[in-house]
Design an enzyme around this catalytic site. Structure first.
Site, PDB file in Angstrom:
ATOM      1  N   HIS A   1      -8.564 -16.686 -69.618  1.00 36.00           N
ATOM      2  CA  HIS A   1      -7.917 -16.789 -70.701  1.00 36.00           C
ATOM      3  C   HIS A   1      -7.226 -16.235 -71.627  1.00 36.00           C
ATOM      4  CE1 HIS A   1      -8.847 -17.650 -74.743  1.00 36.00           C
ATOM      5  NE2 HIS A   1      -9.962 -17.237 -75.557  1.00 36.00           N
ATOM      6  N   TYR A   2      -7.661 -14.880 -70.033  1.00 36.58           N
ATOM      7  CA  TYR A   2      -6.378 -13.426 -71.206  1.00 36.58           C
ATOM      8  C   TYR A   2      -4.847 -14.081 -71.116  1.00 36.58           C
ATOM      9  CZ  TYR A   2     -10.160 -10.667 -69.916  1.00 36.58           C
ATOM     10  OH  TYR A   2     -11.740 -10.407 -70.920  1.00 36.58           O
TER      11      TYR A   2
END
Length: 100
Positions: A67-68
């Site tokens: 997700h980063y």
């Protein structure tokens, strides 16, 4: 939970917390460093540079997540550092939408 005064946790948060605590077997001699470098909110060249600098000053535990969107930058910093893989602990997390 609300009755006991605890915060309510959504199903989405429960899944993320559960996935975040998944423990996989490691070699018996492996000991995880106590302090790690988090990479949340680091993007692009800045991400690679910060992780590289962290590795150069002694960090050996790197935390990232799909997700980063910086896993490739983290990988580039690891390659650039020249450190042997056996000296590093890399942790990534899978976003709940990617679990199938």
């Amino acid at each position: 939970r609300a009755e006991s005064g605890e915060k309510s946790v959504s199903r989405r948060q429960e899944v993320v917390m559960t996935l975040g605590t998944l423990a996989l077997p490691r070699p018996a001699a492996a000991v995880s460093p106590t302090l790690g470098l988090g990479t949340c909110c680091l993007k692009g060249e800045a991400s690679e540079e910060q992780v590289y600098r962290g590795l150069k000053i002694g960090y050996r535990f790197i935390d990232t997540a799909s997700h980063y969107e910086n896993e490739s930058s983290v990988a580039a910093a690891v390659r650039r550092s020249g450190l042997p893989r056996e000296q590093l602990f890399l942790v990534t997390k899978i976003w709940f939408d990617d679990t199938g």
